[in-house]
Design an enzyme around this catalytic site. Structure first.
Site, PDB file in Angstrom:
ATOM      1  N   HIS A  79      36.109  78.563  65.694  1.00  0.00           N
ATOM      2  CA  HIS A  79      36.402  77.130  65.745  1.00  0.00           C
ATOM      3  C   HIS A  79      37.853  76.814  65.394  1.00  0.00           C
ATOM      4  CE1 HIS A  79      32.220  77.816  64.257  1.00  0.00           C
ATOM      5  NE2 HIS A  79      31.938  77.041  65.280  1.00  0.00           N
ATOM      6  N   GLU A 131      36.094  72.692  63.765  1.00  0.00           N
ATOM      7  CA  GLU A 131      37.057  72.608  64.869  1.00  0.00           C
ATOM      8  C   GLU A 131      37.850  71.317  64.794  1.00  0.00           C
ATOM      9  OE1 GLU A 131      37.322  71.703  69.586  1.00  0.00           O
ATOM     10  OE2 GLU A 131      35.577  72.878  68.965  1.00  0.00           O
ATOM     11  N   SER A 270      26.551  80.040  70.835  1.00  0.00           N
ATOM     12  CA  SER A 270      26.616  81.031  69.761  1.00  0.00           C
ATOM     13  C   SER A 270      25.273  81.726  69.538  1.00  0.00           C
ATOM     14  CB  SER A 270      27.085  80.358  68.464  1.00  0.00           C
ATOM     15  OG  SER A 270      26.287  79.225  68.163  1.00  0.00           O
TER      16      SER A 270
END
Length: 286
Positions: A79, A131, A270
């Site tokens: 991120h 992020e 993910s």
């Protein structure tokens, strides 16, 4: 019961690259040198099963540069991290391995370039997401964060500053376009719009929409902390398709699918293939 699996389910390019970098460090320590401690700065990705696997291999997780010992190998999460934090890690004498997703890094660079021209960032994203915290650190001329149109409409945005619009790379593309049109109507041609939503995210969301329209029930697999996985579940809800967001096959039971003839299966960026495969195996056994 018929099962349809999304082709885009599972690791995206950024996650795959990050995990390959970490795996290379674990599997190939320097010859004739003592093994260095390896840590990630924050969870490398948002998937608890993956994090457990790396913890078992001795990879630690730190969230404060002050906790890093000199000489430690620090892997930057996919991120990304705030720029001041990166500098603080370097000041600790750590060896930095940057596993930031290339799409996130591009967004950081684009935001930094706009900020250098004195423009104020309007960022469509989750304020507490790592992020987003990283992206904001490059908006040195000021920034406002909002999670949806309702939050945007509540912001006090005077006409004096010059604004530019960007988004967290995993945000909803359709909502972003609505926001863009609203802001263009409000601020006119002076608004700069950056294209920072990842193509893989857009493709995954579009396939989830198509799948939701074709099935009776949609199963979304991925970590509950994963923003892009949560948005896939939201796609199903928006389409009116019954759905469930799970992390592993252990959360499934036959009774969940009573009365449904066609089941859809998708997963976040993910989510490891082995977890998706196991969910598929269990669903096909019902």
């Amino acid at each position: 019961m018929k099962l349809l699996r999304a082709q885009t389910a599972g690791f995206c390019m950024g996650v795959d690259l990050a995990l390959k970098k970490l795996a290379a460090l674990i599997d190939a320590p320097a010859k004739d040198a003592p093994a260095k401690a390896i840590v990630t700065f924050g969870p490398i990705i948002h998937n608890p099963q993956v994090l457990e696997d790396y913890a078992a291999k001795g990879v630690g997780v730190v969230n404060d540069p002050a906790a890093i010992a000199p000489g430690t190998t620090v892997v930057i999460r996919a991120h990304g991290i705030p720029d001041p934090v990166r500098r603080a890690i370097a000041d600790r004498g750590a060896e930095i391995v940057d596993a930031t997703c290339p799409k996130v890094k591009k967004a950081q660079t684009l935001i930094q370039a706009q900020a250098k021209q004195g423009r104020t960032l309007l960022l469509f994203g989750e304020e507490d997401h790592p992020e987003v915290k990283g992206l904001l650190s490059y908006a040195t001329a000021g920034a406002h964060v909002f999670g949806d149109m309702e939050e945007l409409e509540k912001l006090d945005l005077p006409h004096g500053p010059t604004y530019f619009l960007a988004a967290q790379t995993t945000q909803d593309e359709q909502e972003f376009l609505r926001i863009r049109d609203y802001l263009r109507n409000r601020f006119g041609a002076g608004l700069t719009v950056l294209s920072t939503i990842c193509n893989a995210t857009m493709n995954r969301q579009q396939e989830a929409m198509d799948l939701a329209a074709a099935v009776d029930f949609l199963v979304v697999v991925g970590g509950r902390d994963s923003g892009n996985t949560r948005r896939l579940a939201q796609v199903a809800r928006s389409a009116g398709t019954p759905s469930v967001h799970i992390e592993t096959a252990d959360e499934l039971s036959p009774g969940m699918f009573t009365g449904y003839a066609t089941i859809g299966l998708t997963a976040g960026a993910s989510t490891p293939k082995k977890i998706i495969d196991r969910v598929q195996q269990v669903l096909e056994s019902y």
